[in-house]
Motif scaffolding. Structure first.
Motif, mmCIF file in Angstrom:
data_model
loop_
_atom_site.group_PDB
_atom_site.id
_atom_site.type_symbol
_atom_site.label_atom_id
_atom_site.label_comp_id
_atom_site.label_asym_id
_atom_site.label_seq_id
_atom_site.Cartn_x
_atom_site.Cartn_y
_atom_site.Cartn_z
ATOM 1 N N LYS A 253 -10.635 3.837 10.527
ATOM 2 C CA LYS A 253 -9.544 3.184 9.824
ATOM 3 C C LYS A 253 -9.625 3.472 8.317
ATOM 4 O O LYS A 253 -8.610 3.704 7.640
ATOM 5 C CB LYS A 253 -9.609 1.686 10.077
ATOM 6 C CG LYS A 253 -9.266 1.276 11.501
ATOM 7 C CD LYS A 253 -7.802 1.552 11.830
ATOM 8 C CE LYS A 253 -7.478 1.067 13.239
ATOM 9 N NZ LYS A 253 -6.069 1.369 13.601
ATOM 10 N N SER A 254 -10.859 3.484 7.779
ATOM 11 C CA SER A 254 -11.033 3.763 6.361
ATOM 12 C C SER A 254 -10.572 5.169 6.018
ATOM 13 O O SER A 254 -9.872 5.394 5.023
ATOM 14 C CB SER A 254 -12.500 3.571 5.970
ATOM 15 O OG SER A 254 -12.719 3.923 4.625
ATOM 16 N N ILE A 255 -10.990 6.127 6.858
ATOM 17 C CA ILE A 255 -10.570 7.518 6.625
ATOM 18 C C ILE A 255 -9.056 7.639 6.724
ATOM 19 O O ILE A 255 -8.397 8.324 5.924
ATOM 20 C CB ILE A 255 -11.275 8.456 7.610
ATOM 21 C CG1 ILE A 255 -12.788 8.475 7.325
ATOM 22 C CG2 ILE A 255 -10.700 9.870 7.545
ATOM 23 C CD1 ILE A 255 -13.582 9.234 8.352
ATOM 24 N N GLU A 256 -8.484 6.952 7.720
ATOM 25 C CA GLU A 256 -7.029 6.985 7.866
ATOM 26 C C GLU A 256 -6.353 6.418 6.624
ATOM 27 O O GLU A 256 -5.365 6.953 6.132
ATOM 28 C CB GLU A 256 -6.619 6.202 9.107
ATOM 29 C CG GLU A 256 -6.978 6.894 10.411
ATOM 30 C CD GLU A 256 -6.548 6.064 11.617
ATOM 31 O OE1 GLU A 256 -5.931 4.994 11.402
ATOM 32 O OE2 GLU A 256 -6.821 6.495 12.763
ATOM 33 N N ALA A 260 -4.085 8.425 4.215
ATOM 34 C CA ALA A 260 -2.701 7.934 4.054
ATOM 35 C C ALA A 260 -2.376 7.724 2.582
ATOM 36 O O ALA A 260 -1.269 8.046 2.105
ATOM 37 C CB ALA A 260 -2.523 6.640 4.839
ATOM 38 N N ALA A 261 -3.406 7.183 1.846
ATOM 39 C CA ALA A 261 -3.164 6.982 0.398
ATOM 40 C C ALA A 261 -2.990 8.324 -0.309
ATOM 41 O O ALA A 261 -2.150 8.481 -1.206
ATOM 42 C CB ALA A 261 -4.332 6.203 -0.205
ATOM 43 N N ILE A 262 -3.812 9.294 0.094
ATOM 44 C CA ILE A 262 -3.683 10.630 -0.517
ATOM 45 C C ILE A 262 -2.325 11.235 -0.210
ATOM 46 O O ILE A 262 -1.661 11.822 -1.062
ATOM 47 C CB ILE A 262 -4.828 11.534 -0.034
ATOM 48 C CG1 ILE A 262 -6.171 11.008 -0.564
ATOM 49 C CG2 ILE A 262 -4.608 12.979 -0.472
ATOM 50 C CD1 ILE A 262 -7.364 11.752 -0.019
ATOM 51 N N LYS A 263 -1.915 11.084 1.050
ATOM 52 C CA LYS A 263 -0.618 11.628 1.448
ATOM 53 C C LYS A 263 0.516 10.954 0.702
ATOM 54 O O LYS A 263 1.487 11.593 0.274
ATOM 55 C CB LYS A 263 -0.432 11.489 2.951
ATOM 56 C CG LYS A 263 -1.350 12.387 3.766
ATOM 57 C CD LYS A 263 -1.144 12.144 5.245
ATOM 58 C CE LYS A 263 -2.095 13.003 6.069
ATOM 59 N NZ LYS A 263 -1.898 12.764 7.515
ATOM 60 N N GLN A 264 0.439 9.631 0.582
ATOM 61 C CA GLN A 264 1.502 8.923 -0.114
ATOM 62 C C GLN A 264 1.521 9.290 -1.616
ATOM 63 O O GLN A 264 2.545 9.207 -2.278
ATOM 64 C CB GLN A 264 1.317 7.408 0.056
ATOM 65 C CG GLN A 264 1.584 6.929 1.462
ATOM 66 C CD GLN A 264 1.360 5.427 1.610
ATOM 67 O OE1 GLN A 264 1.012 4.766 0.630
ATOM 68 N NE2 GLN A 264 1.564 4.931 2.840
#
Length: 402
Positions: A253-256, A260-264
């Motif tokens: 979940k942390s990696i996701e 996700a933060a990087i992608k956003q």
């Protein structure tokens, strides 16, 4: 009436009285009378009223028909082992034939006494002192048989013969007392030895049973301890397995979230290069990293990375375009039945009931039938948690909590 007539009358009355006395004979019960006429035996008068011929019949003897008991004085008797003992005898006999008792022997009591003495010497003379002292019944039986056979021609029946006392010489008495004392001491020692033997056997049996029970208890304790360790190891392994699974889920979940933060954030190659340059000094902080350098094709690598992840914009710069949001996947523990049991942390009904019973015993109160909690008593937190978990039908899965 003159004096001569009175004398004659008195003589006549006297003669009548004498004739009456000589004629009438009263014999009491259990007695017989032997009647003789002119010196010869005539009859045996029965008990009651009997009539005799005056001056011709006379009573020779009155015989007692009851059983008589005669105790004879001590008689010295020599045993087979040449020891003189003094024996007192008692003879029980009864006259059955009055005529024979009168005419066959002059004095039947003396005859019975003498016959008893001689028969006793014959019987005891063939026995040792020890046999004489221990065989009274045998001596009595032999004496009675001989006396009854010999006195039957006298009209006498011997009922039984008893030995009142058998007195050995004083020296023999002392020896017998010493022997009896030694025998008693011997028996006492034997009984003591038997008692000690039985006590030792019982003690050994008790120790044996105690050791068996102790071994059984140790065996059961070892089995229960091993079973407890086994259950503890199983539960600990299951807990560690669930913990690792949850830790792996958390890392995933942390990696996701990071990606996700990087992608956003839509990073550009310049931002990636700047982050890479900030990370390089941290990479060189290790003891083994003494020299670090920037590769010559660093720009090309960032450019290829940006081209792979992003798309060119209006200004010609490649930027990352995040994909559409995908619905969150169902936690694995909800899809796989084998994994779902790992996260079952609810308390079993038996454990909850045991907790409630222990708390009720501690409070010395009887729980009610409906709730299991005494009326007027506050429910402890552990009991409340146990009741809540026991009442829950489905286990609480970490993936379902908010």
């Amino acid at each position: 009436m003159d004096m001569a007539a009175l004398i004659v009358l008195a003589v006549i009355v006297l003669v009548v009285i004498v004739l009456a006395v000589k004629t009438v004979l009263l014999i009491p019960q259990a007695t017989a009378a032997v009647i003789e006429r002119l010196g010869r035996f005539k009859t045996v008068a029965d008990p009651g009223l009997n009539f005799l011929v005056p001056f011709l019949d006379r009573v020779r003897a009155k015989i007692d028909l009851r059983e008589q008991v005669v105790s004879f004085p001590p008689q010295p008797v020599i045993t087979q082992d040449n020891l003189t003992v003094s024996i007192d005898t008692v003879v029980y006999f009864q006259v059955t034939d009055s005529r024979s008792a009168v005419y066959e022997i002059s004095n039947y009591i003396v005859g019975v006494e003498q016959l008893t003495s001689t028969t006793l010497r014959n019987v005891v003379g063939g026995m040792s002192l020890e046999d004489t002292l221990t065989s009274r019944d045998q001596i009595n039986t032999q004496l009675r048989g001989v006396l009854d056979q010999e006195t039957s021609r006298w009209g006498i029946r011997v009922a039984r013969v008893e030995l009142k006392a058998i007195d050995p010489p004083p020296s023999i008495k002392d020896s017998m007392e010493k022997q009896m004392r030694a025998d008693r001491e011997k028996r006492a020692m034997i009984l003591n030895a038997e008692g000690e033997r039985e006590s030792a056997i019982k003690t050994a049996e008790g120790q044996k049973q105690s050791q068996i029970l102790s071994a059984e208890g140790s065996k059961q304790a070892a089995i229960l301890s091993a079973e407890g360790e086994r259950q503890s190891s199983i539960l600990r392994s299951q807990g560690e397995r669930a913990s690792r699974y949850l830790r792996a889920q958390g890392e995933a979940k942390s990696i996701e979230k990071v990606f996700a933060a990087i992608k956003q954030g839509k990073p550009t190659p310049e931002l990636l290069a700047y982050q890479y340059l900030q990370t390089l000094p941290e990479m060189a902080q290790g003891d083994a990293n003494k020299v670090w350098m920037v590769p010559s094709d660093f720009g090309k690598s960032l450019e290829g990375f940006a081209r792979m992840l992003g798309a060119p914009g209006e200004d010609g710069v490649f930027r990352y375009e995040p994909p559409q949001e995908e619905p969150p996947a169902t936690p694995p523990e909800q899809d796989d039945e084998s994994v779902r049991s790992w996260f079952d942390i609810s308390t079993s009904p038996e454990v909850a009931e045991a907790v409630r019973a222990a708390e009720a015993v501690a409070r010395k109160e009887v729980p009610t039938a409906s709730t299991g909690v005494p009326a007027g008593t506050a429910t402890s937190p552990s009991a409340a948690v146990a009741e809540q978990e026991a009442a829950t039908d489905t286990p609480d899965v970490p993936g379902q909590r908010s």
